[in-house]
Design a protein around this motif. Structure first.
Motif, PDB file in Angstrom:
ATOM      1  N   SER A 123       0.787  -1.059   0.014  1.00  0.00           N
ATOM      2  CA  SER A 123       0.037  -0.115  -0.109  1.00  0.00           C
ATOM      3  C   SER A 123       0.854   1.278   0.146  1.00  0.00           C
ATOM      4  O   SER A 123       2.050   1.383   0.620  1.00  0.00           O
ATOM      5  N   LEU A 124       0.317   2.074  -0.721  1.00  0.00           N
ATOM      6  CA  LEU A 124       1.295   3.504  -0.867  1.00  0.00           C
ATOM      7  C   LEU A 124       1.450   4.159   0.586  1.00  0.00           C
ATOM      8  O   LEU A 124       2.371   4.530   0.950  1.00  0.00           O
ATOM      9  N   ASP A 125       0.458   4.044   1.534  1.00  0.00           N
ATOM     10  CA  ASP A 125       0.616   4.604   2.862  1.00  0.00           C
ATOM     11  C   ASP A 125       1.455   3.952   3.670  1.00  0.00           C
ATOM     12  O   ASP A 125       1.733   4.062   4.877  1.00  0.00           O
ATOM     13  N   ASP A 126       2.289   2.768   3.355  1.00  0.00           N
ATOM     14  CA  ASP A 126       3.092   1.807   4.153  1.00  0.00           C
ATOM     15  C   ASP A 126       4.242   2.589   4.449  1.00  0.00           C
ATOM     16  O   ASP A 126       4.872   2.586   5.759  1.00  0.00           O
ATOM     17  N   ASN A 127       4.634   3.292   3.408  1.00  0.00           N
ATOM     18  CA  ASN A 127       6.247   3.906   3.669  1.00  0.00           C
ATOM     19  C   ASN A 127       6.189   5.554   3.350  1.00  0.00           C
ATOM     20  O   ASN A 127       7.253   6.105   3.319  1.00  0.00           O
ATOM     21  N   TRP A 128       4.935   5.967   2.731  1.00  0.00           N
ATOM     22  CA  TRP A 128       4.830   7.248   2.344  1.00  0.00           C
ATOM     23  C   TRP A 128       3.867   8.108   2.562  1.00  0.00           C
ATOM     24  O   TRP A 128       2.367   7.697   2.907  1.00  0.00           O
ATOM     25  N   PHE A 129       3.938   9.498   2.451  1.00  0.00           N
ATOM     26  CA  PHE A 129       2.613  10.286   2.746  1.00  0.00           C
ATOM     27  C   PHE A 129       2.570  10.989   1.395  1.00  0.00           C
ATOM     28  O   PHE A 129       3.586  11.449   0.610  1.00  0.00           O
ATOM     29  N   ALA A 130       1.255  10.850   0.909  1.00  0.00           N
ATOM     30  CA  ALA A 130       1.132  11.549  -0.662  1.00  0.00           C
ATOM     31  C   ALA A 130       0.156  12.631  -0.353  1.00  0.00           C
ATOM     32  O   ALA A 130      -0.706  12.770   0.127  1.00  0.00           O
ATOM     33  N   VAL A 131       1.118  13.961  -0.556  1.00  0.00           N
ATOM     34  CA  VAL A 131       0.178  15.137  -0.468  1.00  0.00           C
ATOM     35  C   VAL A 131      -0.002  15.958  -1.622  1.00  0.00           C
ATOM     36  O   VAL A 131       0.993  16.014  -2.419  1.00  0.00           O
ATOM     37  N   SER A 132      -1.252  16.252  -1.880  1.00  0.00           N
ATOM     38  CA  SER A 132      -1.710  17.051  -2.881  1.00  0.00           C
ATOM     39  C   SER A 132      -1.934  18.439  -2.752  1.00  0.00           C
ATOM     40  O   SER A 132      -2.841  18.689  -1.688  1.00  0.00           O
ATOM     41  N   ILE A 133      -1.333  19.256  -3.031  1.00  0.00           N
ATOM     42  CA  ILE A 133      -1.145  20.687  -2.859  1.00  0.00           C
ATOM     43  C   ILE A 133      -2.294  21.356  -3.649  1.00  0.00           C
ATOM     44  O   ILE A 133      -3.286  22.156  -3.364  1.00  0.00           O
ATOM     45  N   THR A 134      -2.180  21.062  -4.948  1.00  0.00           N
ATOM     46  CA  THR A 134      -3.095  21.618  -6.101  1.00  0.00           C
ATOM     47  C   THR A 134      -3.581  20.618  -7.051  1.00  0.00           C
ATOM     48  O   THR A 134      -2.558  19.734  -7.377  1.00  0.00           O
ATOM     49  N   GLY A 135      -4.697  20.254  -7.578  1.00  0.00           N
ATOM     50  CA  GLY A 135      -5.195  19.752  -8.716  1.00  0.00           C
ATOM     51  C   GLY A 135      -5.684  18.506  -8.101  1.00  0.00           C
ATOM     52  O   GLY A 135      -5.532  18.022  -7.137  1.00  0.00           O
ATOM     53  N   ALA A 136      -6.540  17.868  -9.066  1.00  0.00           N
ATOM     54  CA  ALA A 136      -7.350  16.498  -8.547  1.00  0.00           C
ATOM     55  C   ALA A 136      -6.447  15.174  -8.832  1.00  0.00           C
ATOM     56  O   ALA A 136      -7.108  14.325  -8.161  1.00  0.00           O
ATOM     57  N   GLN A 137      -5.440  15.252  -9.529  1.00  0.00           N
ATOM     58  CA  GLN A 137      -4.692  14.097  -9.799  1.00  0.00           C
ATOM     59  C   GLN A 137      -3.790  13.763  -8.457  1.00  0.00           C
ATOM     60  O   GLN A 137      -3.379  14.856  -8.086  1.00  0.00           O
ATOM     61  N   VAL A 138      -3.574  12.580  -8.404  1.00  0.00           N
ATOM     62  CA  VAL A 138      -2.777  12.272  -7.213  1.00  0.00           C
ATOM     63  C   VAL A 138      -1.587  11.154  -7.386  1.00  0.00           C
ATOM     64  O   VAL A 138      -1.963  10.276  -8.408  1.00  0.00           O
ATOM     65  N   TRP A 139      -0.549  11.072  -6.837  1.00  0.00           N
ATOM     66  CA  TRP A 139       0.246   9.619  -7.078  1.00  0.00           C
ATOM     67  C   TRP A 139      -0.568   8.662  -6.558  1.00  0.00           C
ATOM     68  O   TRP A 139      -1.306   8.423  -5.440  1.00  0.00           O
ATOM     69  N   ASN A 140      -0.399   7.324  -7.441  1.00  0.00           N
ATOM     70  CA  ASN A 140      -1.083   6.261  -7.040  1.00  0.00           C
ATOM     71  C   ASN A 140      -0.131   5.101  -7.736  1.00  0.00           C
ATOM     72  O   ASN A 140       0.650   5.248  -8.544  1.00  0.00           O
ATOM     73  N   ILE A 141      -0.239   3.813  -7.123  1.00  0.00           N
ATOM     74  CA  ILE A 141       0.374   2.809  -7.540  1.00  0.00           C
ATOM     75  C   ILE A 141      -0.446   2.252  -8.924  1.00  0.00           C
ATOM     76  O   ILE A 141      -1.549   1.869  -8.819  1.00  0.00           O
TER      77      ILE A 141
END
Length: 435
Positions: free
Chosen positions: A287-305
């Protein structure tokens, strides 16, 4: 004559003679060692013998086929059960085999390194649950266990003039765990360096216990290149209650599998020599949140596996959705400890597609929980520059982190896009290693 007095005199003479004999002779005569080879000379190599095994099923050996091998397994500590694994040479082996034996404590007669000779006449040779084995004729199983009292009919130690010939084994050294997952190495003793137990195994014991009883347990291991496999420990492993070590190092094991599942086997805790510092590795297979924080400042698109990568999966950021969009998205590692390190380096791989801003890489000693208020230090890395095609994975190079030894750090990847250009960035195999 008094009978009691007579016996007292006789016993006194015998005792005196015994004492005199002990005093006068200060050494013992050692009886000669008698070790006779049970079988005549070999008739073939183990490789030639194993090559007869069919791709499925088994054959019955009905002629004298005699070959030598060297024992690599041991049931002394409970991780091997009624099987003996052996290879054709003490070092640089070319082939391994397994023999099924219906008895325990085989290590007493055939310890690690024992030179053995096998006459396979009357045994079956074939593929059984993913492994080529030899064993007895059985009504239930393709390859049956040889009854303990009959083992000497087929297998014996080889004498060297002073008893059983026992060689010093040199494990076959492989560069990574992926190479070990090869049928050519089954039942061979191998060693892989730069290995550690997966983060999910930390704090656990070698085996799980249910109701106080040990159960067969897989423990995940990973190498510095991100290759992973399992160490299989028996519920009867005598060291099963020991805690999984936190460091990295050399792992020696007998290559094994059950059908298509690789299950490497250690003989004892001596096979686990982990004295180095743990490395950080992320292949994005959890899972992405095992080792990371995915932080979206602007925009609807986000980091994903996604199911791409080198190998798949990997993490992806793409600001295009029905058109180019403005985005600022951070992928920030949870704290990575470099305590006790004397050197450290970061590396990763990227794959870019379509025109857009380059991916940015940063490090910090104090992530505040907000990328905008954190003091970031930019890092120079080699990034993929081929925006015309996917699968042009590019290695970042080793990025020096020596400034941060004995500290805790966070690594960050910053993605930005505009209404004019929104590249796709794929990221994989992020690692922080050191000594």
């Amino acid at each position: 004559m008094n009978i009691k007095k007579y016996f007292s005199i006789v016993m006194g003479v015998v005792l005196a003679a015994s004492v005199t004999s002990c005093v006068q002779k200060d050494d013992w005569e050692t009886p000669p060692v008698k070790c006779t080879n049970k079988f005549p000379a070999v008739t073939m190599t183990m490789a030639d013998f194993k090559a007869q095994a069919p791709s499925s099923g088994y054959i019955l050996i009905n002629t004298d086929q005699i070959f030598d091998g060297y024992v690599v397994s041991s049931d002394e500590n409970g991780n091997f059960y009624k099987t003996i694994s052996f290879q054709d040479k003490p070092e640089n082996p070319t082939v391994g085999l397994q023999i099924e034996v219906d008895r325990a404590n085989n290590y007493a007669d055939f310890p690690v390194g024992a030179h053995i000779r096998i006459n396979a006449k009357g045994l079956r040779l074939g593929l059984d649950r993913g492994v080529v084995k030899i064993g007895s004729v059985d009504n239930t199983y393709a390859i049956g266990r040889i009854p303990g009292p009959l083992l000497s009919r087929y297998m014996s130690g080889v004498c060297n003039g002073n008893g059983l010939d026992i060689a010093t084994l040199k494990p076959l050294e492989l560069a990574n765990l992926k190479l070990a997952q090869d049928a050519n190495y089954l039942n061979m003793l191998v060693k892989v360096s730069n290995v550690q137990f997966s983060a999910s195994e930390m704090g656990k014991k070698y085996i799980d216990y249910v109701g106080g009883a040990g159960v067969d347990t897989d423990r995940s291991i990973v190498d510095v290149f991100g290759n992973a496999t399992n160490i299989r420990n028996s519920g009867f492993f005598t060291s099963g209650s020991a805690l999984i070590p936190e460091g990295k190092g050399e792992l020696t094991f007998v290559v094994s599998r059950y059908n298509s599942s690789w299950q490497m086997l250690i003989r004892s805790l001596n096979d686990v020599q982990f004295t180095g510092k743990r490395f950080f590795f992320e292949g994005f297979d959890g899972s992405l949140d095992d080792n990371w924080f995915a932080v979206s400042i602007t925009g609807a698109q986000v980091w994903n596996i996604q199911q791409f990568g080198n190998p798949k999966p990997c993490v992806v950021m793409n600001g295009f959705s029905g058109g180019n969009n403005v985005n600022e998205d951070w992928l920030i590692s949870k704290p990575i400890s470099l305590q006790g390190f004397t050197s450290a380096a970061l590396s990763f791989e990227t794959d870019a597609r379509y025109n857009g801003n380059p991916l940015e890489v940063f490090v910090t000693e104090n992530y505040t929980g907000n990328p905008s208020t954190t003091n970031w230090v930019p890092l120079s890395a080699i990034l993929d520059t081929n925006a015309a095609a996917f699968n042009t994975w590019t290695y970042s190079g080793d990025i020096n982190l020596n400034t941060y030894v004995n500290k805790s750090i966070s690594i960050a990847f910053k993605y930005t896009s505009t209404t004019s250009a929104a590249a796709t960035w794929e990221l994989d195999n992020v690692r922080v290693v050191g000594n």
